[in-house]
Design a protein around this motif. Structure first.
Motif, PDB file in Angstrom:
ATOM      1  N   UNK A 198      -2.399 -13.981   0.684  1.00  0.00           N
ATOM      2  CA  UNK A 198      -1.358 -13.707   0.022  1.00  0.00           C
ATOM      3  C   UNK A 198      -1.817 -12.595  -1.447  1.00  0.00           C
ATOM      4  N   UNK A 199      -2.788 -13.394  -1.878  1.00  0.00           N
ATOM      5  CA  UNK A 199      -4.139 -12.426  -2.996  1.00  0.00           C
ATOM      6  C   UNK A 199      -4.852 -11.336  -2.515  1.00  0.00           C
ATOM      7  N   UNK A 200      -5.217 -11.453  -0.876  1.00  0.00           N
ATOM      8  CA  UNK A 200      -5.629 -10.474  -0.032  1.00  0.00           C
ATOM      9  C   UNK A 200      -4.667  -9.532  -0.134  1.00  0.00           C
ATOM     10  N   UNK A 201      -3.531 -10.046   0.444  1.00  0.00           N
ATOM     11  CA  UNK A 201      -2.962  -8.860   0.414  1.00  0.00           C
ATOM     12  C   UNK A 201      -2.238  -8.508  -1.180  1.00  0.00           C
ATOM     13  N   UNK A 202      -2.433  -8.987  -1.521  1.00  0.00           N
ATOM     14  CA  UNK A 202      -1.562  -7.997  -3.338  1.00  0.00           C
ATOM     15  C   UNK A 202      -2.658  -7.233  -3.390  1.00  0.00           C
ATOM     16  N   UNK A 203      -3.807  -7.124  -2.812  1.00  0.00           N
ATOM     17  CA  UNK A 203      -5.436  -6.342  -3.887  1.00  0.00           C
ATOM     18  C   UNK A 203      -4.864  -5.417  -2.571  1.00  0.00           C
ATOM     19  N   UNK A 204      -4.835  -5.419  -1.709  1.00  0.00           N
ATOM     20  CA  UNK A 204      -4.498  -4.414  -0.527  1.00  0.00           C
ATOM     21  C   UNK A 204      -3.281  -3.689  -0.786  1.00  0.00           C
ATOM     22  N   UNK A 205      -2.912  -4.359  -1.359  1.00  0.00           N
ATOM     23  CA  UNK A 205      -1.447  -3.790  -1.719  1.00  0.00           C
ATOM     24  C   UNK A 205      -1.708  -2.832  -2.982  1.00  0.00           C
ATOM     25  N   UNK A 206      -2.021  -3.216  -3.877  1.00  0.00           N
ATOM     26  CA  UNK A 206      -2.213  -2.111  -5.051  1.00  0.00           C
ATOM     27  C   UNK A 206      -2.980  -0.770  -4.751  1.00  0.00           C
ATOM     28  N   UNK A 207      -3.495  -1.101  -3.714  1.00  0.00           N
ATOM     29  CA  UNK A 207      -4.159   0.066  -3.280  1.00  0.00           C
ATOM     30  C   UNK A 207      -3.970   0.989  -2.518  1.00  0.00           C
ATOM     31  N   UNK A 208      -1.994   0.478  -1.613  1.00  0.00           N
ATOM     32  CA  UNK A 208      -1.393   1.379  -1.209  1.00  0.00           C
ATOM     33  C   UNK A 208      -1.200   2.711  -1.989  1.00  0.00           C
ATOM     34  N   UNK A 209      -1.195   3.601  -1.027  1.00  0.00           N
ATOM     35  CA  UNK A 209      -0.099   4.811  -2.466  1.00  0.00           C
ATOM     36  C   UNK A 209       1.167   4.743  -2.149  1.00  0.00           C
ATOM     37  N   UNK A 210       1.611   5.505  -2.817  1.00  0.00           N
ATOM     38  CA  UNK A 210       3.488   4.882  -3.119  1.00  0.00           C
ATOM     39  C   UNK A 210       4.013   6.200  -2.517  1.00  0.00           C
ATOM     40  N   UNK A 211       3.450   6.117  -1.650  1.00  0.00           N
ATOM     41  CA  UNK A 211       4.391   6.833  -0.489  1.00  0.00           C
ATOM     42  C   UNK A 211       4.092   5.996   1.145  1.00  0.00           C
ATOM     43  N   UNK A 212       2.914   5.236   0.773  1.00  0.00           N
ATOM     44  CA  UNK A 212       2.793   4.744   2.114  1.00  0.00           C
ATOM     45  C   UNK A 212       3.486   3.075   2.340  1.00  0.00           C
ATOM     46  N   UNK A 213       4.053   2.474   3.418  1.00  0.00           N
ATOM     47  CA  UNK A 213       4.599   1.295   3.902  1.00  0.00           C
ATOM     48  C   UNK A 213       3.392  -0.038   4.016  1.00  0.00           C
ATOM     49  N   UNK A 214       3.262  -1.093   3.727  1.00  0.00           N
ATOM     50  CA  UNK A 214       2.470  -2.132   4.863  1.00  0.00           C
ATOM     51  C   UNK A 214       3.295  -3.140   5.201  1.00  0.00           C
ATOM     52  N   UNK A 215       2.905  -3.149   6.359  1.00  0.00           N
ATOM     53  CA  UNK A 215       3.096  -3.583   7.588  1.00  0.00           C
ATOM     54  C   UNK A 215       2.765  -5.280   7.931  1.00  0.00           C
ATOM     55  N   UNK A 216       2.978  -6.431   8.086  1.00  0.00           N
ATOM     56  CA  UNK A 216       2.294  -7.334   8.167  1.00  0.00           C
ATOM     57  C   UNK A 216       2.966  -7.915   9.264  1.00  0.00           C
ATOM     58  N   UNK A 217       2.014  -7.748  10.608  1.00  0.00           N
ATOM     59  CA  UNK A 217       2.483  -8.391  11.290  1.00  0.00           C
ATOM     60  C   UNK A 217       2.531 -10.423  11.517  1.00  0.00           C
ATOM     61  N   UNK A 239       5.392 -13.259   2.585  1.00  0.00           N
ATOM     62  CA  UNK A 239       4.068 -12.568   2.034  1.00  0.00           C
ATOM     63  C   UNK A 239       5.212 -10.980   1.806  1.00  0.00           C
ATOM     64  N   UNK A 240       5.798 -10.620   2.612  1.00  0.00           N
ATOM     65  CA  UNK A 240       5.917  -8.669   2.201  1.00  0.00           C
ATOM     66  C   UNK A 240       6.785  -8.756   0.398  1.00  0.00           C
ATOM     67  N   UNK A 241       8.327 -10.152   0.300  1.00  0.00           N
ATOM     68  CA  UNK A 241       8.510 -10.140  -0.451  1.00  0.00           C
ATOM     69  C   UNK A 241       6.970 -10.282  -1.681  1.00  0.00           C
ATOM     70  N   UNK A 242       6.773 -10.854  -1.501  1.00  0.00           N
ATOM     71  CA  UNK A 242       5.751 -10.903  -2.593  1.00  0.00           C
ATOM     72  C   UNK A 242       4.999 -10.025  -3.112  1.00  0.00           C
ATOM     73  N   UNK A 243       4.292  -8.969  -2.086  1.00  0.00           N
ATOM     74  CA  UNK A 243       3.464  -7.955  -2.214  1.00  0.00           C
ATOM     75  C   UNK A 243       4.667  -7.424  -2.993  1.00  0.00           C
ATOM     76  N   UNK A 244       5.884  -6.846  -2.717  1.00  0.00           N
ATOM     77  CA  UNK A 244       6.620  -5.496  -2.898  1.00  0.00           C
ATOM     78  C   UNK A 244       7.274  -4.445  -2.028  1.00  0.00           C
ATOM     79  N   UNK A 245       7.988  -3.652  -2.727  1.00  0.00           N
ATOM     80  CA  UNK A 245       8.880  -3.400  -1.645  1.00  0.00           C
ATOM     81  C   UNK A 245       8.962  -2.013  -0.738  1.00  0.00           C
ATOM     82  N   UNK A 246       7.043  -1.993  -0.384  1.00  0.00           N
ATOM     83  CA  UNK A 246       6.221  -1.212   0.011  1.00  0.00           C
ATOM     84  C   UNK A 246       6.007  -2.376   1.449  1.00  0.00           C
ATOM     85  N   UNK A 247       6.777  -3.469   1.179  1.00  0.00           N
ATOM     86  CA  UNK A 247       6.140  -4.470   1.669  1.00  0.00           C
ATOM     87  C   UNK A 247       6.909  -5.075   2.917  1.00  0.00           C
TER      88      UNK A 247
END
Ligand code: RM4
Ligand code: MN
Ligand code: MN
Length: 427
Positions: A198-217, A239-247
């Motif tokens: 969860x913590x690692x995904x948050x760090x990746x999510x922080x680097x996600x451009x605002x118009x990008x999505x993160x897809x978690x398999x 995990x997606x909900x914990x990261x934010x709207x773009x996950x």
């Protein structure tokens, strides 16, 4: 190699009379049922499914690999193959890269090449399931979940780098699939592995451009056989909900235990607006990565049915779903296999498009079980193949992609061009 319009036109002319006869019958049948044929054609054309860069060569099993010959040895050659597939099928206008299997050395040249071929770059995929040569910290005991913070950081950095590559190519999403898990009871602490992830995904999510999505398999087992950190859709959604709207959650058809009701998962995720992506394949036992629709075509249809129904309502604002084939071809010519998959997906989708939703809703409300079943099966048993051929033809593709491919001896030409022994990167 390139296919030109004249070759396709000439081929289509040979099959036109038979095509007209079959299409005429189908169109009449559909119109009698009150279905708008042209609208159905447009909806089918919109269904464009991405090809993963690792599926263009022969896939292996852990027991061996049997290359087919003429495989694309470079990213440039892989794009050529996707261009070829798109030219023939008009159903696959994008490609999905796996980094580091396919690092774009010259991103702008690849972007230009893709534009010329009429394709674009869809999701980029990170790979923390293998160590790369010279890697300072291992992923042997996990990547984003690892107990060793150095391995974790490396995996986070890798994902951020993958995003950078994707930005250069015009991608708008990253897919994260983790091999992390354990093979023996007691080997690892479940909660710690989850929190690290969860913590690692948050760090990746922080680097996600605002118009990008993160897809978690997610995936229940393999390569580990006792536990997988992101084992199921519920864990992925958490995990997606914990990261934010773009996950978002990504559903891979092969990543379920036998008999799981995948269509219900799909329905629930759309209801929550969190179905971000889809990996198509088919399987009998596990993550078999077989040709779509080769084992369970009815399930594929039921999934498409839920997708269409869910997206028609779409009260939670689920974004357009990213479609991709995620298969491995260890027996068949990869290009043939991919064309079979594309056809199977569109066929299931076409059948789902013609489900009489009003009648189904009435039957469901009246608890008319047999009527509801009839409505579903009526759509599933309609042979929509002539309409798929028509969609292709209208957009410059071949009436019968496989027939065309064989007629033009495409594989033989690729072998002549690239040689018998060239092997594509991938699993
Ligand atoms: C995994 C998963 C990923 C794919 C790798 C190659 O099982 O399906 O999506 O990238 O395989
Ligand atoms: Mn997958
Ligand atoms: Mn898989």
């Amino acid at each position: 190699m390139r296919i030109n319009n004249d070759q396709i036109r000439e081929y289509n002319q040979r099959g036109q009379a038979e095509h007209s006869r079959m299409l005429g019958f189908l169109a009449e049948t559909l119109e009698k049922r009150g279905i708008d044929v042209n609208e159905t054609i447009n909806r089918l054309h919109e269904l464009q499914v991405a090809i993963p860069s690792w599926a263009l060569g022969s896939g292996g099993t852990r027991f061996g690999r049997f290359p087919v010959g003429g495989e694309p040895g470079t990213l440039e050659a892989k794009l050529e193959d996707v261009g070829l597939l798109h030219k023939i099928t008009q159903a696959t206008s994008s490609v999905s890269l796996h980094i580091p299997w396919d690092i774009p050395e010259d991103a702008s040249a690849r972007k230009k090449q893709a534009e010329e071929l009429g394709i674009r770059f869809e999701a980029v995929n990170s790979n923390t399931f293998q160590d790369q040569p010279g890697q300072p910290y291992t992923y042997k005991f996990g990547s984003l979940s690892a107990n060793d913070s150095m391995s974790r950081n490396l995996a986070v950095e890798h994902n951020l780098e993958v995003i950078k590559y994707g930005e250069m190519l015009g991608s708008k999403s990253i897919t994260v699939w983790l091999a992390d898990g354990s093979s023996y009871p007691g080997q690892n602490n479940f909660r710690r592995a989850f929190r690290n992830t969860e913590d690692s995904l948050h760090k990746i999510y922080e680097g996600l451009p605002t118009d990008w999505k993160m897809l978690i398999e997610y995936k229940p087992y393999e390569p580990h056989f006792y536990s997988t950190v992101i084992q199921d859709w519920g864990t992925s959604l958490m995990l997606a909900e914990s990261c934010g709207k773009q996950a978002y959650t990504l559903v891979d058809l092969g990543h379920h235990l036998p008999n799981t009701n995948i269509e219900q998962i799909v329905s629930t995720l759309i209801m929550r607006g969190r179905l971000g992506g889809f990996h198509f394949n088919d399987s009998k036992y596990g993550d078999d990565d077989l040709t779509c629709g080769s084992i369970k075509p009815f399930q594929l249809f039921l999934i498409c049915n839920e997708i269409i129904d869910g997206m028609n309502q779409n009260t939670a604002g689920n974004p357009p779903i990213e479609w991709m084939i995620d298969a491995s071809h260890n027996l068949k010519d990869p290009l043939v296999d991919l064309m079979q998959s594309l056809e199977a997906i569109r066929l299931a989708y076409a059948q789902a498009l013609i489900v009489d939703r009003e009648a189904l809703n009435e039957a469901q409300s009246a608890n008319d079980v047999s009527r509801a079943q009839e409505i579903i099966q009526d759509a599933y048993r309609t042979d929509m193949r002539p309409l798929l051929a028509e969609v292709r033809k209208q957009h410059g593709g071949a009436l019968n992609p496989l027939g065309f491919y064989r007629d033009q001896s495409v594989r033989e030409q690729l072998i002549a061009e690239r040689g018998k022994n060239v092997v594509a990167s991938g699993l």
